[in-house]
Design a protein around this motif. Structure first.
Motif, PDB file in Angstrom:
ATOM      1  N   HIS A  55       4.441  11.339   3.995  1.00  0.00           N
ATOM      2  CA  HIS A  55       3.067  11.105   4.455  1.00  0.00           C
ATOM      3  C   HIS A  55       2.155  10.667   3.309  1.00  0.00           C
ATOM      4  CE1 HIS A  55       2.939  12.451   8.740  1.00  0.00           C
ATOM      5  NE2 HIS A  55       4.142  12.889   8.402  1.00  0.00           N
ATOM      6  N   MET A  56       2.355  11.207   2.116  1.00  0.00           N
ATOM      7  CA  MET A  56       1.569  10.767   0.970  1.00  0.00           C
ATOM      8  C   MET A  56       1.869   9.311   0.635  1.00  0.00           C
ATOM      9  SD  MET A  56      -0.579  13.020  -0.335  1.00  0.00           S
ATOM     10  CE  MET A  56      -0.743  12.711  -2.089  1.00  0.00           C
ATOM     11  N   PHE A  57       3.099   8.883   0.862  1.00  0.00           N
ATOM     12  CA  PHE A  57       3.484   7.494   0.598  1.00  0.00           C
ATOM     13  C   PHE A  57       2.653   6.528   1.441  1.00  0.00           C
ATOM     14  CE2 PHE A  57       6.023   3.666   1.124  1.00  0.00           C
ATOM     15  CZ  PHE A  57       6.528   3.434  -0.155  1.00  0.00           C
ATOM     16  N   VAL A  58       2.600   6.763   2.755  1.00  0.00           N
ATOM     17  CA  VAL A  58       1.840   5.853   3.622  1.00  0.00           C
ATOM     18  C   VAL A  58       0.339   6.020   3.395  1.00  0.00           C
ATOM     19  CG1 VAL A  58       3.676   5.792   5.345  1.00  0.00           C
ATOM     20  CG2 VAL A  58       1.861   7.475   5.587  1.00  0.00           C
ATOM     21  N   PHE A  59      -0.084   7.225   3.046  1.00  0.00           N
ATOM     22  CA  PHE A  59      -1.501   7.495   2.748  1.00  0.00           C
ATOM     23  C   PHE A  59      -1.970   6.653   1.563  1.00  0.00           C
ATOM     24  CE2 PHE A  59      -4.463  10.493   0.397  1.00  0.00           C
ATOM     25  CZ  PHE A  59      -5.560  10.269   1.202  1.00  0.00           C
ATOM     26  N   TYR A  60      -1.180   6.614   0.505  1.00  0.00           N
ATOM     27  CA  TYR A  60      -1.542   5.855  -0.694  1.00  0.00           C
ATOM     28  C   TYR A  60      -1.698   4.376  -0.396  1.00  0.00           C
ATOM     29  CZ  TYR A  60      -1.732   8.716  -4.913  1.00  0.00           C
ATOM     30  OH  TYR A  60      -2.146   9.556  -5.904  1.00  0.00           O
ATOM     31  N   PHE A  61      -0.717   3.809   0.287  1.00  0.00           N
ATOM     32  CA  PHE A  61      -0.760   2.366   0.517  1.00  0.00           C
ATOM     33  C   PHE A  61      -1.817   1.979   1.546  1.00  0.00           C
ATOM     34  CE2 PHE A  61       3.479   2.569  -1.494  1.00  0.00           C
ATOM     35  CZ  PHE A  61       3.215   1.674  -2.525  1.00  0.00           C
ATOM     36  N   GLY A  62      -2.156   2.900   2.433  1.00  0.00           N
ATOM     37  CA  GLY A  62      -3.278   2.619   3.329  1.00  0.00           C
ATOM     38  C   GLY A  62      -4.586   2.531   2.577  1.00  0.00           C
ATOM     39  N   ILE A  63      -4.715   3.318   1.507  1.00  0.00           N
ATOM     40  CA  ILE A  63      -5.943   3.320   0.713  1.00  0.00           C
ATOM     41  C   ILE A  63      -6.035   2.088  -0.185  1.00  0.00           C
ATOM     42  CG2 ILE A  63      -7.065   4.494  -1.238  1.00  0.00           C
ATOM     43  CD1 ILE A  63      -6.265   7.135   0.123  1.00  0.00           C
ATOM     44  N   VAL A  64      -4.950   1.745  -0.889  1.00  0.00           N
ATOM     45  CA  VAL A  64      -5.028   0.624  -1.835  1.00  0.00           C
ATOM     46  C   VAL A  64      -5.142  -0.721  -1.120  1.00  0.00           C
ATOM     47  CG1 VAL A  64      -3.848   1.818  -3.696  1.00  0.00           C
ATOM     48  CG2 VAL A  64      -2.505   0.462  -2.086  1.00  0.00           C
ATOM     49  N   ALA A  65      -5.014  -0.719   0.215  1.00  0.00           N
ATOM     50  CA  ALA A  65      -5.264  -1.957   0.954  1.00  0.00           C
ATOM     51  C   ALA A  65      -6.699  -2.440   0.744  1.00  0.00           C
ATOM     52  CB  ALA A  65      -4.995  -1.738   2.444  1.00  0.00           C
ATOM     53  N   ASP A  66      -7.601  -1.521   0.367  1.00  0.00           N
ATOM     54  CA  ASP A  66      -9.005  -1.889   0.142  1.00  0.00           C
ATOM     55  C   ASP A  66      -9.191  -2.794  -1.073  1.00  0.00           C
ATOM     56  OD1 ASP A  66     -10.035  -0.622   2.319  1.00  0.00           O
ATOM     57  OD2 ASP A  66     -10.715   1.161   1.264  1.00  0.00           O
ATOM     58  N   ILE A  67      -8.180  -2.869  -1.950  1.00  0.00           N
ATOM     59  CA  ILE A  67      -8.311  -3.727  -3.135  1.00  0.00           C
ATOM     60  C   ILE A  67      -7.197  -4.766  -3.225  1.00  0.00           C
ATOM     61  CG2 ILE A  67      -9.630  -2.122  -4.569  1.00  0.00           C
ATOM     62  CD1 ILE A  67      -6.979  -1.264  -5.838  1.00  0.00           C
ATOM     63  N   THR A  68      -6.365  -4.848  -2.189  1.00  0.00           N
ATOM     64  CA  THR A  68      -5.237  -5.771  -2.215  1.00  0.00           C
ATOM     65  C   THR A  68      -5.577  -7.056  -1.468  1.00  0.00           C
ATOM     66  OG1 THR A  68      -3.763  -3.847  -2.180  1.00  0.00           O
ATOM     67  CG2 THR A  68      -2.773  -5.996  -1.763  1.00  0.00           C
ATOM     68  N   PRO A  69      -5.597  -8.219  -2.156  1.00  0.00           N
ATOM     69  CA  PRO A  69      -5.875  -9.487  -1.471  1.00  0.00           C
ATOM     70  C   PRO A  69      -4.818  -9.752  -0.393  1.00  0.00           C
ATOM     71  CG  PRO A  69      -5.981  -9.738  -3.863  1.00  0.00           C
ATOM     72  CD  PRO A  69      -5.352  -8.387  -3.593  1.00  0.00           C
ATOM     73  N   PRO A  70      -5.123 -10.598   0.604  1.00  0.00           N
ATOM     74  CA  PRO A  70      -6.311 -11.452   0.687  1.00  0.00           C
ATOM     75  C   PRO A  70      -7.560 -10.769   1.253  1.00  0.00           C
ATOM     76  CG  PRO A  70      -4.854 -11.903   2.524  1.00  0.00           C
ATOM     77  CD  PRO A  70      -4.135 -10.913   1.664  1.00  0.00           C
ATOM     78  N   VAL A  71      -7.387  -9.659   1.991  1.00  0.00           N
ATOM     79  CA  VAL A  71      -8.558  -8.951   2.523  1.00  0.00           C
ATOM     80  C   VAL A  71      -8.710  -7.660   1.736  1.00  0.00           C
ATOM     81  CG1 VAL A  71      -9.649  -7.964   4.556  1.00  0.00           C
ATOM     82  CG2 VAL A  71      -8.137  -9.934   4.797  1.00  0.00           C
TER      83      VAL A  71
END
Length: 658
Positions: free
Chosen positions: A512-528
């Protein structure tokens, strides 16, 4: 500090973007900031409704939560009314509330309260719902989707609607996605009248834990803790090489603990820190990226993490304090990684810090406002003492008010108290509606069993390989993060992707921490990359390049989840104090290697081979294990020696040339 020195420090510099520009920027990148600027009677109406919303949660928090569907339906009704009054149907709408909006708000509020007024009958209906129930259920689903479109954005509406369609047309689908299909009546009643859909676990967490923690953050803000964070960060790091960037990392990390929003955190802190970084000599893209990466990390920093962490506690059955403790070392490594890269960039460019005479002194700041951090320590104590998250948040709210009373400049008067109640309610609207919409996704999963099917399909697609399964999960989380807030992203990935990792032997918390982390860093990952775009708007830089640099700065967030899946000791799972200490120290040294590789500088500029050498050596040290640690130390030590020689040669060449 002398009186002269105290007067000399006037706080952070004035922002180089106006308040109007910041407001316009927020509207572009943050859907929650597109609310109407109301005046007169509508403003008073919304204000007192928001205050009542907060009072309801304070009352139930103190005297006991209502039955699940009662608590959640009232929570949803308040959110419906406030959203339809505050958020226009179209961007071009005026700041005035139209008659249609009033009618919609009243109708949505009535639909939300329908369960409250018909609770006993609905609980004993045993599936025998009336025609009126069906109509209300349809309206409840539609109002949820429309409210999500207004306050969260269209992408999550498309995702939730796709799940609803899937529930209806399942018998027409091929392969493992096929199911028997359900009638509209069955889908609607399941989604609105049970605790498996809109009124499910996500909204339940919003209606109990999350709201009170957001309210706690609002009260802390009213005491002036934001200024304390800026001042203490300046005092601790403003004088160092690249000081303003390090101030941004500290400030955003501290501020992010009480906001839980990457974009809001970036804009709040960035209006001051980004101009400081640019003035020192950092490129605009780098300055915006530093703020975006640091602000995003606020959601993974204990003790008050993002809203999704409360959902994780509910979904996994693991106490919130255990999740916060498990997140501590990865969060420290995340911010350490950013700090290291900021430092090496400053050294590469020859950027100095701010003169100490222009900065506040640590003890002066602590003497004036240090008492404001007591509630943060208090909430940790309450959680560790066995308080429920809701009780801990209530106690922390009371503590923040009491602590603020100690000095006149931090004291909360009655007007501040009411404003904090309103601010807390407003900050909860986006989370509440996102959780309600995520409930549609969860409801479809429980109705059709698609979660297990997709998890099995994901494992089959990866050929049973754990590494490939993690890569596919990471990609899915990043893609979902472009269109869904962290809460909805986590709900989807935790019901579909996390079970795939668990099926391959990964501990539940690590998955669960794995998917939690990548859901958060989507805020700084291009293109959106919404947080990166917010930082870019303040820095007046290229948005895409800012997002790319922010991703480099946040490289730890892309590495550490893989590490704690393979070595759960990093999350304090089956670990000892000695083992955790050693893992943290070696991982910290490893982050130096990774950070140097990302920037291309340690003591001198690096070529491609040197950067690759430091990257591999750093990764070896981050991965817990004696063999990898020895290899990593040898690689970094040899690389450091070569960097020292190159630096020495450069200095000698410069002296000879001079």
């Amino acid at each position: 500090m002398t009186d002269h020195e105290v007067k000399k420090y006037a706080g952070p510099p004035e922002p180089e973007v106006s308040a109007a520009e910041v407001e316009e920027l927020l509207k572009k990148v943050d859907k929650e900031s597109t609310y109407r600027k109301l005046e007169g009677i509508p403003r008073k109406l919304v204000f007192w409704l928001a205050v009542a919303f907060s009072c309801f949660h304070l009352y139930t928090g103190i005297f006991g939560m209502l039955a699940a569907q009662l608590q959640r339906s009232i929570h949803l009704a308040f959110a419906f009314v406030l959203v339809f009054l505050l958020y226009p149907a179209r961007k071009t709408s005026s700041n005035k509330v139209g008659i249609v909006d009033y009618i919609t708000a009243v109708a949505a509020g009535a639909v939300g309260m329908y369960i409250t007024f018909n609770y006993e009958r609905l609980m004993t209906a045993a599936g025998n719902y009336s025609q009126a129930d069906l109509i209300v259920g349809i309206l409840g689903v539609l109002f949820t989707l429309e409210a999500a479109r207004r306050v969260v954005g269209l992408p999550i509406v498309v995702i939730a609607s796709s799940f609803l369609i899937y529930a209806y047309v399942g018998d027409y689908l091929p392969g493992f996605l096929s199911h028997r299909g359900y009638s509209i009546e069955r889908i609607v009643t399941h989604m609105y009248f049970t605790t498996e859909g809109i009124l499910g676990i996500p909204l339940g967490v919003s209606a109990t834990f999350i709201f009170l923690f957001l309210l706690f953050g609002a009260f802390l803000e009213k005491t002036g803790i934001g200024k304390f964070f800026v001042d203490i960060a300046n005092a601790l790091a403003g004088w160092a090489s690249g000081g303003p960037a390090k101030v941004a990392v500290l400030t955003s990390g501290l501020h992010g603990m009480i906001t839980g929003s990457s974009v809001a955190n970036c804009v709040t802190c960035g209006t001051f820190t980004i101009p400081m970084m640019k003035k020192l000599g950092y490129r605009p893209e780098f300055a915006g990226a530093v703020e975006a990466a640091a602000s995003t990390g606020g959601q993974i920093m204990p003790p008050v993490m993002g809203a999704a962490a409360f959902l994780m506690a509910e979904f996994t059955g693991i106490p919130y304090i255990e999740i916060a403790k498990a997140a501590f070392i990865p969060a420290c490594l995340y911010f350490l990684g950013i700090w290291i890269e900021v430092h090496f960039e400053a050294k590469r460019l020859g950027l100095k810090g701010i003169d100490r005479s222009e900065l506040p002194r640590v003890w002066t700041v602590m003497r004036e406002r240090g008492h404001l951090i007591i509630p943060l320590f208090g909430i940790v104590y309450f959680l560790m003492s066995g308080y429920t998250p809701a009780r801990a948040a209530l106690a922390a709210i009371a503590l923040s008010i009491i602590v603020g009373m100690l000095k006149s400049e931090t004291r909360i008067n009655f007007t501040d108290f009411l404003n904090a109640l309103e601010a807390g309610a407003r900050s909860a609207l986006g989370v509440a509606i996102a959780c309600a919409t995520a409930g549609i996704i969860v409801g479809t999963v429980t109705l059709t069993g698609v979660g297990l099917k997709l998890a099995n399909g994901l494992v089959a697609l990866a050929g049973g390989s754990l590494l490939l399964t993690m890569v596919f999960t990471m990609i899915a989380s990043l893609i979902l993060g472009m269109g869904a807030p962290t809460t909805a992203n986590y709900v989807i990935t935790s019901t579909i992707a996390a079970p795939a990792l668990v099926a391959l032997g990964v501990p539940l918390l690590a998955a669960h921490m794995f998917v939690f982390y990548f859901g958060i860093v989507a805020d700084i990952t291009p293109p959106v990359a919404l947080a990166a775009y917010a930082g870019s708007g303040i820095a007046r830089s290229n948005p895409f390049r800012t997002g790319v640099i922010a991703t480099k700065l946040a490289i730890a967030a892309f590495i550490i989840p893989y590490v704690f899946v393979y070595s759960p000791q990093l999350l304090l799972i089956k670990s000892t104090v000695a083992g955790v200490t050693m893992n943290f120290l070696t991982a910290s040294v490893g982050m130096i290697g990774v950070g140097a590789a990302m920037i291309g500088y340690l003591m001198a500029n690096m070529n491609v081979l040197e950067r690759l050498w430091f990257l591999i050596g750093g990764l070896m040290l981050i991965d817990p294990g004696s063999t990898t640690d020895i290899i990593g130390f040898v690689m970094l030590a040899s690389g450091l020696f070569l960097q020292w020689r190159k630096s020495k040669a450069n200095k000698q060449g410069f002296s000879a040339g001079a």
